[in-house]
Write a protein that holds these residues in place. Sequence first.
Motif, PDB file in Angstrom:
ATOM      1  N   TRP A  23      10.103  16.411  12.193  1.00 41.57           N
ATOM      2  CA  TRP A  23       9.005  16.337  13.142  1.00 41.57           C
ATOM      3  C   TRP A  23       8.442  14.923  13.231  1.00 41.57           C
ATOM      4  CZ3 TRP A  23       8.208  18.696  17.232  1.00 41.57           C
ATOM      5  CH2 TRP A  23       6.971  18.719  17.866  1.00 41.57           C
ATOM      6  N   CYS A  24       8.403  14.221  12.106  1.00 41.71           N
ATOM      7  CA  CYS A  24       7.921  12.840  12.124  1.00 41.71           C
ATOM      8  C   CYS A  24       8.810  11.959  12.997  1.00 41.71           C
ATOM      9  CB  CYS A  24       7.856  12.281  10.707  1.00 41.71           C
ATOM     10  SG  CYS A  24       6.456  12.891   9.738  1.00 41.71           S
ATOM     11  N   CYS A  27       7.942  12.743  16.549  1.00 37.00           N
ATOM     12  CA  CYS A  27       6.620  12.221  16.891  1.00 37.00           C
ATOM     13  C   CYS A  27       6.623  10.714  17.086  1.00 37.00           C
ATOM     14  CB  CYS A  27       5.614  12.596  15.792  1.00 37.00           C
ATOM     15  SG  CYS A  27       5.266  14.366  15.714  1.00 37.00           S
ATOM     16  N   ALA A  31       5.024  10.565  20.558  1.00 34.63           N
ATOM     17  CA  ALA A  31       3.567  10.562  20.409  1.00 34.63           C
ATOM     18  C   ALA A  31       2.858   9.277  20.830  1.00 34.63           C
ATOM     19  CB  ALA A  31       3.205  10.894  18.957  1.00 34.63           C
ATOM     20  N   ARG A  39      -1.975  13.841  21.505  1.00 34.22           N
ATOM     21  CA  ARG A  39      -1.189  13.337  20.384  1.00 34.22           C
ATOM     22  C   ARG A  39      -1.510  14.111  19.112  1.00 34.22           C
ATOM     23  NH1 ARG A  39      -2.260   7.238  18.996  1.00 34.22           N
ATOM     24  NH2 ARG A  39      -1.870   7.138  21.231  1.00 34.22           N
ATOM     25  N   VAL A  43       1.314  16.082  17.109  1.00 38.40           N
ATOM     26  CA  VAL A  43       1.738  15.594  15.799  1.00 38.40           C
ATOM     27  C   VAL A  43       1.239  16.480  14.664  1.00 38.40           C
ATOM     28  CG1 VAL A  43       1.646  13.663  14.180  1.00 38.40           C
ATOM     29  CG2 VAL A  43       1.816  13.215  16.624  1.00 38.40           C
ATOM     30  N   ALA A 115       3.830   8.383  10.976  1.00 34.89           N
ATOM     31  CA  ALA A 115       3.321   9.378  11.921  1.00 34.89           C
ATOM     32  C   ALA A 115       1.815   9.559  11.753  1.00 34.89           C
ATOM     33  CB  ALA A 115       4.042  10.710  11.719  1.00 34.89           C
TER      34      ALA A 115
END
Length: 248
Positions: A23-24, A27, A31, A39, A43, A115
């Motif tokens: 996910w990081c 993002c 993001a 955002r 995030v 992130a």
Amino acid sequence: MKALLPLRIALFYFLLSFTAFAWCLVCLVFAPFMPFHKRYRFVVKNWCSCAVWLGKTLVGLRYEVHGAENIPAKPCVILAKHQSTWETFFISAYFEPLTQVLKRELLRVPFFGWAMWLLKPIAIDRENPKAALRQVAQQGQESLERGAWVLIFPEGTRVPVGQKGKFSRSGASLAVNAGLPVLPIAHNAGMFWPKAGWGKTPGVIQVVIGPAMYAEGEGPRAVAELNQRAEDWINEQVQLLENQAVTN
């Protein structure tokens, strides 16, 4: 369930780490081009909700929230008990958008820290308390003005169940200077997700959101009184929750 619990915990940590890394990466690509509110949801809220869900599904860490009606319509300063990692995930998903006070070393963690930087956290140097207080006051005010909740764990670090840490006045000071209340949150997450070790105990985490507390006056005395009132309420509620859990 008990026989398979160690395997479930191992799977939980594996999926937690994998989803955080994946996910990081996502993002960091998308993001930066989003406004702050979107955002945050993209995030933090999505991944923290996933973390809470993984804990519930794999380890049996369910939860109940009491006092949601006490949440003010306008974001303010949240003062929460800190016993485990669970409440960090939960509070970050429950309130949005949210700015958290954290140690600046976390921003140096590859991918995760990068992130986190996108969310404009208040990253303080714990070795320099005076500078940290000034930073919380300045950046916390900026966060409140842009419509973000400010989460502060006044004990500064996770405190084992049954123990109390010294409450910093930084959160109360920020609230008084901004003319806003503090919102106290108590819970017993440490009984199920201890500070030390990898072990977890299935059960129902109780989260209690207290009434918003306003300062009575201005200046250092008002800050000290508000901070003490919030500390007393949180400690009292935590003690009640821990006693109830033992009795049951």
